[in-house]
Design a protein around this motif. Sequence first.
Motif, PDB file in Angstrom:
ATOM      1  N   TYR A  57     -51.196  47.907 -46.657  1.00 45.77           N
ATOM      2  CA  TYR A  57     -50.776  47.960 -45.315  1.00 45.77           C
ATOM      3  C   TYR A  57     -50.845  46.160 -45.322  1.00 45.77           C
ATOM      4  CZ  TYR A  57     -50.113  48.088 -40.187  1.00 45.77           C
ATOM      5  OH  TYR A  57     -49.880  48.142 -39.048  1.00 45.77           O
ATOM      6  N   PRO A 113     -54.903  41.245 -39.142  1.00 46.43           N
ATOM      7  CA  PRO A 113     -55.165  42.563 -38.579  1.00 46.43           C
ATOM      8  C   PRO A 113     -56.500  42.786 -38.236  1.00 46.43           C
ATOM      9  CG  PRO A 113     -54.931  42.548 -40.929  1.00 46.43           C
ATOM     10  CD  PRO A 113     -54.622  41.172 -40.531  1.00 46.43           C
ATOM     11  N   LYS A 206     -55.621  49.417 -36.961  1.00 49.81           N
ATOM     12  CA  LYS A 206     -54.414  49.910 -37.407  1.00 49.81           C
ATOM     13  C   LYS A 206     -54.458  49.324 -38.880  1.00 49.81           C
ATOM     14  CE  LYS A 206     -51.332  49.620 -33.192  1.00 49.81           C
ATOM     15  NZ  LYS A 206     -50.175  49.247 -32.666  1.00 49.81           N
ATOM     16  N   PRO A 207     -53.898  50.039 -39.708  1.00 45.34           N
ATOM     17  CA  PRO A 207     -53.314  51.789 -39.674  1.00 45.34           C
ATOM     18  C   PRO A 207     -54.721  52.506 -39.494  1.00 45.34           C
ATOM     19  CG  PRO A 207     -53.455  50.834 -41.811  1.00 45.34           C
ATOM     20  CD  PRO A 207     -53.800  49.655 -41.216  1.00 45.34           C
ATOM     21  N   LEU A 221     -49.036  55.146 -45.561  1.00 45.18           N
ATOM     22  CA  LEU A 221     -48.004  54.836 -44.852  1.00 45.18           C
ATOM     23  C   LEU A 221     -46.874  56.113 -44.913  1.00 45.18           C
ATOM     24  CD1 LEU A 221     -47.559  51.130 -44.682  1.00 45.18           C
ATOM     25  CD2 LEU A 221     -48.669  52.675 -42.895  1.00 45.18           C
ATOM     26  N   ASP A 230     -46.451  51.816 -38.646  1.00 41.30           N
ATOM     27  CA  ASP A 230     -48.116  52.102 -38.458  1.00 41.30           C
ATOM     28  C   ASP A 230     -48.517  53.601 -38.760  1.00 41.30           C
ATOM     29  OD1 ASP A 230     -48.126  49.378 -38.123  1.00 41.30           O
ATOM     30  OD2 ASP A 230     -48.132  49.729 -35.777  1.00 41.30           O
ATOM     31  N   THR A 232     -49.434  56.852 -40.407  1.00 41.95           N
ATOM     32  CA  THR A 232     -50.049  57.564 -41.815  1.00 41.95           C
ATOM     33  C   THR A 232     -49.828  58.727 -41.714  1.00 41.95           C
ATOM     34  OG1 THR A 232     -52.220  57.249 -40.775  1.00 41.95           O
ATOM     35  CG2 THR A 232     -51.602  55.296 -41.746  1.00 41.95           C
TER      36      THR A 232
END
Length: 621
Positions: A57, A113, A206-207, A221, A230, A232
Amino acid sequence: MESFFRMILLLFCFILIVRVPELLAARDECQPKKCNHHTIRFPFRLKGQQQPEKCSYPGFGLSCTEKNQTVLELSQHVKFFVKRIDYRAQRIHLYAPQGCLARQLPNDLSASPFQEDNRYTFGLEINPQEYIIFNCSGEGQMTDRYEDFEIPCLSIPRFQVLAVPSYYGAVSLLNCTRTSLTISVTEAFKDMLHNRKMDVHLSWSKPNCNICEVEGRKCRLKKNGNITEDETECYGRSKKQRDRPKKLLATGITLGSCLLGIILFARYRVHHSYKAEKEGQLKIEIFLENYKALKPSRYSYADIKRITDQFKDKLGEGAYGTVFKGRLSNDVLVAVKVLNNFRATAEEFINEVGSMCRIHHVNVTRLIGFCADGNKRALVYEYMPNESLEKFIFVAKDKDHFLSWEKLQDIAMGIAKGIEYLHQGCDQQILHFDIKPHNILLDHNFNPKISDFGLAKLCSKEQSAVSMTAARGTIGYIAPEVLSRNFGKASYKSDVYSFGMLLLEMVGGRKNIDVTVESTSQVYFPEWVYNCLDKGEEFGIRIDSERDAKIARKLTIVGLWCIQWYPTDRPSMKAVVQMLEAEVDSLTVPPNPFGHGDGVQTTSVKIPRKTINRELEVIFE
């Protein structure tokens, strides 16, 4: 051997089948990577490793240094070492490298993130807080109110750098100049700013792979169609599914090992038995070659089947073989004893043939021939129409089977003479070691003949004791010294003891180990017989005349002499024959080896007992 290798092949195939899922899993394109003790997997990726986009990610790149340290870059100039990654809780524990933390603290985590994990801020405000930087110099001293705002790594003697929260407003510090530089950090990073803390906990939302982690499955993903970046998906087998092949493998290996052990043990036993059987056959062939001069008849197994009419008429069965009725070509009836391959060894066969070939006596069964055809062995005897003595003495109360007391005395005399012949009449002394009613056969005139020499031993007449590696005989007839050395050493006197027990059974009309008697005082049979003799009581079987009573008393006295505890207290078989031929009034009642029974004073004639040397010369097997 072929079946053994077939079993190994099946075990290998089973293990291979169980391992197939794991082998297929090895082809997973999102396989985790390793850096130090950290496992790098989705949403993280290890920089420099080629993997599809769905395997990581954005913003979760990690580096592995030359020193094998895992590094997370929050921004271009902000780097932290990874202490621990908790994929299930979706948080990462970081610690700062050595140096000035203020120079690399993030101004803002919004582009990252990660967010500060509120589980480690204890309810503190986690929104970013702006700090204003002040340069302070000269001799001026800060007030206590602003001591905690110093940035130690940027300060030097006579020059301090402060980070003051913006909510203090426009403050004026003595000898301090406000700069245009500001730093925006959260409360947790504030501790790192002032060097009061060296690590921090961050988390990500996230994720979201929490469901996959709970199930023990892998996460990645989705890259299909209109699915958002986003979103999964879980793939692969759950932990329970992964553990099942391991359990099956462990079970298979365990069962396979057990099966292999059983096969090897079985092969060893078969090989051992085959080797023992071959050695036994060789021993028998050598023995028969040496005994050719005695000219015993040898039959093939086919002859034995023909003689017994395919084993049609069964006469009886014992521990070491089964006896069948047979007929020779000249219509002579015989008894054929077919030996049991599992119980009767080559030694028993050699004992029987070797002993019987030497014996020529009216009171010993005659061996007509034998069979030693591979592992098939049999002995051919003269036929005894009245079977064994056991059939008559244990049903003494039955008029149809009861033998007269005179006939019982004749039978006792014949057995005694037969045993005396074994001890003194042959070239070598033969010790039978299994004298009992079952082994006394009766011909058509009820003449007794001693049989079954499977446990017999040959020894020199000059030697009087034999050393045995194990007790031999039948319980109830075995002499004490055969069971325990405390009573002396086994010798021809052991046969005397067995004969004494046989005499007492002939008088009492029951087995000496019979516990189904009416009175508990009769349970130990020899003592009960002694007490009956001592008190002048009857033995519970028919005595119709004074002569019968005298015969019963004579047999009892002789029997009690024969079962004295110590071998040297017993008479020889020659003396036994003389006692049986004498009148009962001339016999002396033996000393009571059992004490006084139930407390009643005995009236037995007591004779002085001289000291006897109980040491006998030993004959080794």
